[in-house]
Design an enzyme around this catalytic site. Structure first.
Site, mmCIF file in Angstrom:
data_model
loop_
_atom_site.group_PDB
_atom_site.id
_atom_site.type_symbol
_atom_site.label_atom_id
_atom_site.label_comp_id
_atom_site.label_asym_id
_atom_site.label_seq_id
_atom_site.Cartn_x
_atom_site.Cartn_y
_atom_site.Cartn_z
ATOM 1 C CD GLU A 1 21.306 62.043 43.634
ATOM 2 O OE1 GLU A 1 20.423 61.880 44.475
ATOM 3 O OE2 GLU A 1 22.523 61.896 43.877
HETATM 4 C C1 ACM Z 1 22.574 57.510 43.037
HETATM 5 O O1 ACM Z 1 22.245 56.839 44.022
HETATM 6 N N1 ACM Z 1 22.560 58.838 43.082
HETATM 7 C C2 ACM Z 1 22.946 56.869 41.791
#
Ligand code: ACM
Length: 661
Positions: A307
């Protein structure tokens, strides 16, 4: 095989399902024989193998757990050898190790045999699950078991950042993992909301960015030892270059934008990110990982990598120029560049990297493990490119899905053409306990017992997938986990006593047997959760996939298939839920925090009443059904972030006849 629910439950109280005690994960091969080994005070255990602190201490724990379960005062100097623990060698923990064992129980004695001391640990847990009883004695049924895991990597991630998990929380969860033969504890140690490990090289990390909640290096060393003695590796995760606000609070010179930074108190994907173009970032990481390497003996270090949203990168002139100079077209190339540099650092330290899906890039070395969280396609893509994969998609236990949902999620995606070699690159899986909405009081109830079903998926043959059978065993295993100090059952009472302002909690318990937290990320739509939000409301006391609701749902199936006893069970439960609302309302008279669940309690009560009408009087009055339909529609909206866990059963009971017309 289809089990008659009530017969199975009755048998379980004497601890046998289909003649075999409830084993979980279910072994590869089980042969039940005639007879039993009866447990007595004169119970001697002989260790036949090279010195292993693991086996030596496991023997003590085994005896202590047996003594507690049976009330037997075992002799300090037993004359008879009743159990032999026989193994060839002690090993260092690693991703592919021999965990196989054979267990032979005869009326005269028991032999547990393994190639490694880890195999002995796994076999001892099976033995404990085999303990049975009748009115006269405790005994082990005569049986021959051959067992080994289907997948080598069977993990649990615990997020220690969003809510700090004190050492004792981790220790008791390590014990529970060992009980269901899991072997990797993945600790998520840094994120936007905090940095949870003492660093002697960069002390501002834990001093400025942890709110005082961090593990000292000494504590971490002890924890690693504790896990190792139970055959469990600890893989630390330091999530970079995104999810790094905490690092940047302490050392803003690592950041892409000048800052200053403050610890995040809210959740979701954040913008702060390290600057991959700065040499000092790699100098810092080199020193940091050198320190970390000394602390964590495992081969693998997890570098996160998930992310990275690119918001801060897109605002930096420096990054823009750097990307132009290096002909980089997008941020994934910039992140790949960053990862390459980090991999080099780790390689020099003789560590192997692991990271989330997002680090996948054709340029990265093939000894990197990809942890897949975004779905099956990512798994397939990674193994086809030659990477080893650990699967977490489908094992997000923070999302409060049912045990059955996770149980039926095979790490090897069904209906896809993978070669045997590609399949062998799927190392296993990890349940992920993200901790935005759990704290030390409730975390166990989100991990257990559902994670035992995941443990079985990762250990047992793929054909072992009968859901009803799984739940009947899970119900027992859940109670055994409680013996290890897990709080997933008992903390509900504690939370409810506080909610009830110390009045009688029985009505709240009865209500929670029929409801569960809403699934997915939906809870965040109802409240602006921060790290300081109370996690002590009814939704927090409730558990995902409550077993009483599961049993009720099975009983409704059986009843509708003509089982009269199941019908009686269903009627009893419905009566309980029908009459419960009044009592709950009374408690709410002194407890404002309960008000938010009253509408759902009222619907539960009314639907129970209408169901009783239909069952007892065959009442197909259109008015009854109309009211039921309206109530069921109302349950589309969550109430206090809760929903009915038995809604499908209500629909079946109320509309069974209408459906067949
Ligand atoms: C995640 O759940 N951002 C690895």
């Amino acid at each position: 095989m289809r089990f008659n629910l009530l017969v199975a439950l009755a048998l379980l109280s004497t601890s046998l399902v289909g003649g075999i005690p409830p084993l979980m994960p279910y072994p590869q091969k089980v042969n039940l024989r005639e007879g039993k080994f009866v447990l007595g005070e004169d119970f001697g255990i002989k260790i036949a193998g090279p010195y292993s602190p693991r086996v030596f201490l496991a023997k003590r724990r085994f005896l202590s757990r047996l003594a507690k379960r049976t009330g037997i005062f075992f002799s300090l100097e037993p004359q008879k050898t009743a159990l032999i623990l026989k193994y060839q060698k002690t090993i260092k923990l690693k991703p592919k190790m021999d965990e196989s064992y054979r267990l032979e129980i005869t009326p005269d004695g028991m032999t547990l045999e393994a190639k490694t001391d880890i195999g002995i640990l796994r076999g001892i847990e099976t033995l404990l699950q085999l303990l049975s009883s009748d009115s006269r004695s405790y005994f082990f049924p005569a049986v021959s078991i051959e067992d080994s895991p289907r997948f080598p990597w069977r993990g649990l991630l615990i997020d220690t950042v969003r809510h700090f998990m004190p050492v004792e929380v981790l220790k008791r969860n390590i014990d529970a993992m060992a009980a269901v033969k899991m072997n990797v504890l993945h600790l998520h140690l840094s994120d936007d909301q905090g940095f949870r490990l003492e660093s002697k090289k960069f002390p501002l990390l834990h001093l400025l960015a942890s709110d005082g909640n961090y593990y000292t290096q000494q504590q971490m060393r002890e924890l690693i030892k504790y896990a190792d003695l139970r055959g469990i590796r600890i893989v630390p995760e330091f999530d970079i270059p995104g999810h790094t606000t905490s690092w940047l609070v302490a050392y803003p010179e690592l950041a892409t934008l000048p800052g200053p930074y403050a610890l995040e108190r809210t959740y979701g994907t954040k913008d702060p990110v390290m600057d991959p173009t700065k040499k000092n970032v790699y100098k810092f990481l080199k020193k940091f990982f050198k320190e970390v390497t000394k602390l964590f003996p495992d081969q693998y270090i997890h570098i996160g990598g998930d992310e990275v949203n690119g918001v801060d990168w897109s605002q930096s002139e420096r990054i823009k120029k750097f990307m132009e100079k290096h002909h980089m077209e997008d941020f994934s190339q910039l992140q790949a560049y960053f990862n390459q540099k980090v991999f080099k650092i780790l390689k020099k330290l003789h560590k192997k990297p692991m990271g989330w899906d997002e680090i996948l890039h054709e340029t990265i070395p093939r000894d990197v493990i990809i942890q897949s969280w975004r779905g099956k396609e990512a798994v397939i893509k990674a193994v086809k490119q030659g990477f080893n994969v650990v699967v977490s998609a489908g094992y997000y236990i923070d999302l409060c899905h049912s045990a059955a949902y996770h149980y039926l999620n095979d790490p090897i995606p069904e209906g896809t053409e993978l070669t045997e070699e590609e399949k062998s690159r799927i190392l296993g899986g990890e349940a992920t306990m993200w901790s935005e909405l759990v704290d030390r009081d409730t975390v166990d109830s989100r991990i257990w017992p559902r994670t035992a079903a995941i443990a079985e998926r990762l250990w047992s043959p793929s054909e072992v997938r009968n859901v009803r059978d799984m739940y009947l065993r899970l119900r027992v295993v859940s109670r055994q986990l409680e013996e290890l100090g897990l709080t997933h059952i008992k903390n509900q009472g504690m939370l409810l006593r506080r909610i009830a302002r110390y009045q009688d909690i029985k009505p709240l318990e009865i209500f929670l047997q029929a409801v569960e937290p809403i699934e997915g990320y939906e809870r965040h739509d109802f409240k602006d959760y921060t790290v300081f939000s109370p996690l002590s409301r009814m939704v927090d006391a409730s558990v995902p996939d409550p077993i009483p609701a599961v049993l009720f749902n099975f009983a409704v199936e059986d009843y509708l298939n003509g089982d009269e006893n199941a019908g009686k069970f269903v009627v009893d439960r419905l009566n309980l839920w029908w009459k419960n609302h009044q009592a709950l309302e009374k408690i709410a008279g002194n407890s404002p925090v309960l008000k938010e669940v009253l509408p759902l309690s009222s619907i539960l009560s009314r639907l129970s009443y209408l169901s009783l009408q239909v069952i007892e009087k065959g009442n197909q009055d259109e008015n009854v059904l109309k009211e039921a339909e309206k109530l069921i529609q109302e349950t589309d909206q969550p109430c206090g972030e809760l929903k009915l866990a038995i809604i499908e059963s209500f629909k079946k009971i109320l509309f069974a006849r209408r459906g067949t017309e």
